[in-house]
Design an enzyme around this catalytic site. Structure first.
Site, PDB file in Angstrom:
ATOM      1  N   LYS A 158      -3.178  -1.042   8.645  1.00 49.55           N
ATOM      2  CA  LYS A 158      -4.222  -0.165   9.201  1.00 49.55           C
ATOM      3  C   LYS A 158      -4.912  -0.859  10.366  1.00 49.55           C
ATOM      4  O   LYS A 158      -5.045  -0.300  11.442  1.00 49.55           O
ATOM      5  CB  LYS A 158      -5.278   0.193   8.129  1.00 49.55           C
ATOM      6  CG  LYS A 158      -4.734   0.918   6.914  1.00 49.55           C
ATOM      7  CD  LYS A 158      -5.838   1.294   5.944  1.00 49.55           C
ATOM      8  CE  LYS A 158      -6.490   0.110   5.250  1.00 49.55           C
ATOM      9  NZ  LYS A 158      -5.607  -0.618   4.316  1.00 49.55           N
ATOM     10  N   ARG A 173      -7.466  -4.331  -5.431  1.00 47.44           N
ATOM     11  CA  ARG A 173      -7.594  -3.387  -4.311  1.00 47.44           C
ATOM     12  C   ARG A 173      -6.480  -2.341  -4.343  1.00 47.44           C
ATOM     13  O   ARG A 173      -6.703  -1.168  -4.061  1.00 47.44           O
ATOM     14  CB  ARG A 173      -7.580  -4.150  -2.984  1.00 47.44           C
ATOM     15  CG  ARG A 173      -8.937  -4.787  -2.670  1.00 47.44           C
ATOM     16  CD  ARG A 173      -8.805  -6.087  -1.921  1.00 47.44           C
ATOM     17  NE  ARG A 173      -8.196  -5.961  -0.628  1.00 47.44           N
ATOM     18  CZ  ARG A 173      -7.554  -6.960   0.009  1.00 47.44           C
ATOM     19  NH1 ARG A 173      -7.433  -8.139  -0.564  1.00 47.44           N
ATOM     20  NH2 ARG A 173      -7.059  -6.771   1.199  1.00 47.44           N
TER      21      ARG A 173
HETATM   22  P1  AP5 Z   1      -3.355  -5.418   8.248  1.00 47.16           P
HETATM   23  O1  AP5 Z   1      -3.274  -4.658   9.536  1.00 47.16           O
HETATM   24  O2  AP5 Z   1      -4.390  -6.486   8.145  1.00 47.16           O
HETATM   25  O3  AP5 Z   1      -3.414  -4.434   6.975  1.00 47.16           O
HETATM   26  P2  AP5 Z   1      -4.550  -3.448   6.494  1.00 47.16           P
HETATM   27  O4  AP5 Z   1      -3.856  -2.167   6.127  1.00 47.16           O
HETATM   28  O5  AP5 Z   1      -5.657  -3.371   7.488  1.00 47.16           O
HETATM   29  O6  AP5 Z   1      -4.972  -4.155   5.129  1.00 47.16           O
HETATM   30  P3  AP5 Z   1      -6.384  -4.648   4.628  1.00 47.16           P
HETATM   31  O7  AP5 Z   1      -6.121  -5.743   3.615  1.00 47.16           O
HETATM   32  O8  AP5 Z   1      -7.291  -4.986   5.755  1.00 47.16           O
HETATM   33  O9  AP5 Z   1      -6.902  -3.402   3.879  1.00 47.16           O
HETATM   34  P4  AP5 Z   1      -8.026  -3.403   2.835  1.00 47.16           P
HETATM   35  O10 AP5 Z   1      -8.264  -1.956   2.663  1.00 47.16           O
HETATM   36  O11 AP5 Z   1      -7.716  -4.183   1.621  1.00 47.16           O
HETATM   37  O12 AP5 Z   1      -9.205  -4.231   3.487  1.00 47.16           O
HETATM   38  P5  AP5 Z   1     -10.455  -3.802   4.381  1.00 47.16           P
HETATM   39  O13 AP5 Z   1     -10.745  -4.896   5.308  1.00 47.16           O
HETATM   40  O14 AP5 Z   1     -10.297  -2.443   4.917  1.00 47.16           O
HETATM   41  O15 AP5 Z   1      -1.906  -6.071   7.979  1.00 47.16           O
HETATM   42  C1  AP5 Z   1      -1.721  -6.936   6.873  1.00 47.16           C
HETATM   43  C2  AP5 Z   1      -0.801  -8.106   7.261  1.00 47.16           C
HETATM   44  O16 AP5 Z   1       0.529  -7.630   7.441  1.00 47.16           O
HETATM   45  C3  AP5 Z   1      -1.189  -8.792   8.577  1.00 47.16           C
HETATM   46  O17 AP5 Z   1      -0.922 -10.156   8.464  1.00 47.16           O
HETATM   47  C4  AP5 Z   1      -0.262  -8.135   9.619  1.00 47.16           C
HETATM   48  O18 AP5 Z   1       0.012  -8.991  10.701  1.00 47.16           O
HETATM   49  C5  AP5 Z   1       0.986  -7.861   8.778  1.00 47.16           C
HETATM   50  N1  AP5 Z   1       1.669  -6.651   9.151  1.00 47.16           N
HETATM   51  C6  AP5 Z   1       1.123  -5.467   9.508  1.00 47.16           C
HETATM   52  N2  AP5 Z   1       2.094  -4.558   9.760  1.00 47.16           N
HETATM   53  C7  AP5 Z   1       3.271  -5.189   9.535  1.00 47.16           C
HETATM   54  C8  AP5 Z   1       4.657  -4.783   9.628  1.00 47.16           C
HETATM   55  N3  AP5 Z   1       4.970  -3.527   9.996  1.00 47.16           N
HETATM   56  N4  AP5 Z   1       5.613  -5.700   9.327  1.00 47.16           N
HETATM   57  C9  AP5 Z   1       5.273  -6.967   8.950  1.00 47.16           C
HETATM   58  N5  AP5 Z   1       4.000  -7.416   8.865  1.00 47.16           N
HETATM   59  C10 AP5 Z   1       3.026  -6.528   9.148  1.00 47.16           C
HETATM   60  O19 AP5 Z   1     -11.615  -3.754   3.254  1.00 47.16           O
HETATM   61  C11 AP5 Z   1     -12.025  -4.965   2.641  1.00 47.16           C
HETATM   62  C12 AP5 Z   1     -12.988  -4.688   1.515  1.00 47.16           C
HETATM   63  O20 AP5 Z   1     -14.182  -4.071   2.040  1.00 47.16           O
HETATM   64  C13 AP5 Z   1     -12.511  -3.727   0.431  1.00 47.16           C
HETATM   65  O21 AP5 Z   1     -11.691  -4.360  -0.533  1.00 47.16           O
HETATM   66  C14 AP5 Z   1     -13.856  -3.290  -0.151  1.00 47.16           C
HETATM   67  O22 AP5 Z   1     -14.418  -4.297  -0.933  1.00 47.16           O
HETATM   68  C15 AP5 Z   1     -14.692  -3.127   1.102  1.00 47.16           C
HETATM   69  N6  AP5 Z   1     -14.544  -1.777   1.666  1.00 47.16           N
HETATM   70  C16 AP5 Z   1     -13.836  -1.426   2.790  1.00 47.16           C
HETATM   71  N7  AP5 Z   1     -13.889  -0.110   2.993  1.00 47.16           N
HETATM   72  C17 AP5 Z   1     -14.627   0.395   1.968  1.00 47.16           C
HETATM   73  C18 AP5 Z   1     -15.010   1.716   1.617  1.00 47.16           C
HETATM   74  N8  AP5 Z   1     -14.646   2.779   2.345  1.00 47.16           N
HETATM   75  N9  AP5 Z   1     -15.781   1.891   0.514  1.00 47.16           N
HETATM   76  C19 AP5 Z   1     -16.169   0.847  -0.237  1.00 47.16           C
HETATM   77  N10 AP5 Z   1     -15.833  -0.441   0.027  1.00 47.16           N
HETATM   78  C20 AP5 Z   1     -15.054  -0.664   1.118  1.00 47.16           C
HETATM   79 MG    MG Z   2      -7.632  -4.129   7.587  1.00 47.90          MG
END
Ligand code: AP5
Ligand code: MG
Length: 223
Positions: free
Chosen positions: A16, A169
């Site tokens: 994402k 998660r």
């Molecule tokens: P990346 O782009 O970082 O993946 P992502 O989908 O953004 O995953 P996240 O871990 O950031 O999602 P999340 O929902 O757990 O965390 P968030 O920060 O939103 O890619 C991942 C890795 O893979 C990278 O190393 C990248 O280089 C690699 N990659 C990407 N595409 C690839 C491909 N095609 N091939 C190979 N490699 C690839 O949220 C964090 C925390 O905040 C949550 O756990 C929660 O506690 C809180 N939070 C966030 N939003 C809310 C909400 N709406 N409500 C309540 N709490 C919330």
């Molecule tokens: Mg992210």
């Protein structure tokens, strides 16, 4: 002219943040990541920030009201008038209801990925303090190893990229976000993209599906 109001959803590690970053540069609209907003607050070290850090580091969700007010405040900033791409919000139906009171998406991009791949990816992820995302094998920085290409800042591992927090998660995602995606599907807003291929291939596919939307297609041709 219709402004892009894009929500990007998908399991942890689906890309994402990675793909939203590309789209943000392509459309010249801000990438608003719910997770990055929370981590920024946590880094400030205020009492609120400390509370947030305890929640997100364990892979739990922050309370709806707090999350919504953080996103709402960010969307009020001037740069979001031209459109936006919100990553990771809303995550469940109640949040979507609250979101609808202050903003409505016109496209919902859903990235699909197996849990097994998600875990593999997150273990190799490295991020900069401003949220730029890398992977030690699939997407290393081009200029200097261990440093962000955009800001020159040192890269680090996220505190919630531990197996226990990742599994928690993912569980949340299937229980809470899958039903929300179904609801957006019923509203005909969803564009689904397989996130298993390499990063650039996913991005190419994403642009292809976005080009099928007439008002977005004209914006894409201009660049
Ligand atoms: P990346 O782009 O970082 O993946 P992502 O989908 O953004 O995953 P996240 O871990 O950031 O999602 P999340 O929902 O757990 O965390 P968030 O920060 O939103 O890619 C991942 C890795 O893979 C990278 O190393 C990248 O280089 C690699 N990659 C990407 N595409 C690839 C491909 N095609 N091939 C190979 N490699 C690839 O949220 C964090 C925390 O905040 C949550 O756990 C929660 O506690 C809180 N939070 C966030 N939003 C809310 C909400 N709406 N409500 C309540 N709490 C919330
Ligand atoms: Mg992210």
């Amino acid at each position: 002219m219709t402004t892009p109001r894009i929500v990007i959803l998908g399991p942890q590690g689906a890309g994402k943040g990675t793909q939203a970053g590309f789209l943000s540069r392509r459309f010249r609209i801000p990438h608003i990541s719910a997770g990055d907003l929370l981590r920024a607050e946590a880094r400030r070290g205020s009492p609120l920030g400390q509370r947030i850090a305890r929640i997100i580091d364990r892979g739990r969700l922050v309370p709806d009201e707090l999350m919504s007010s953080v996103v709402r405040a960010r969307l009020r900033r001037r740069d979001a008038k031209r459109g936006w791409i919100v990553d990771g919000y809303p995550r469940f139906r109640q949040q979507a209801k609250t979101f609808n009171r202050f903003a409505r998406p016109n496209v919902v991009v859903v990235l699909t990925l197996s849990d097994q791949q998600a875990v593999r990816r997150l273990v190799g992820r490295r991020v900069c303090p401003n949220g730029h995302v890398y992977h030690i094998r699939h997407h290393p920085p081009k200029q200097k190893r261990g440093y962000c290409d955009h800001d020159g800042l040192p890269l680090h591992q996220r505190d919630d990229d531990t197996p226990v927090a990742i599994r928690r998660r993912l569980r949340w995602h299937h229980q809470q976000t899958d039903p929300l995606i179904d609801e957006y599907r019923r509203q005909n807003l969803v564009l689904e993209v397989n996130a298993h291929p390499p990063i650039k291939a996913v991005y190419r596919h994403l642009l292809e599906v976005l080009k099928n939307i007439p008002w977005l297609s004209s914006r894409l041709k201009k660049k």
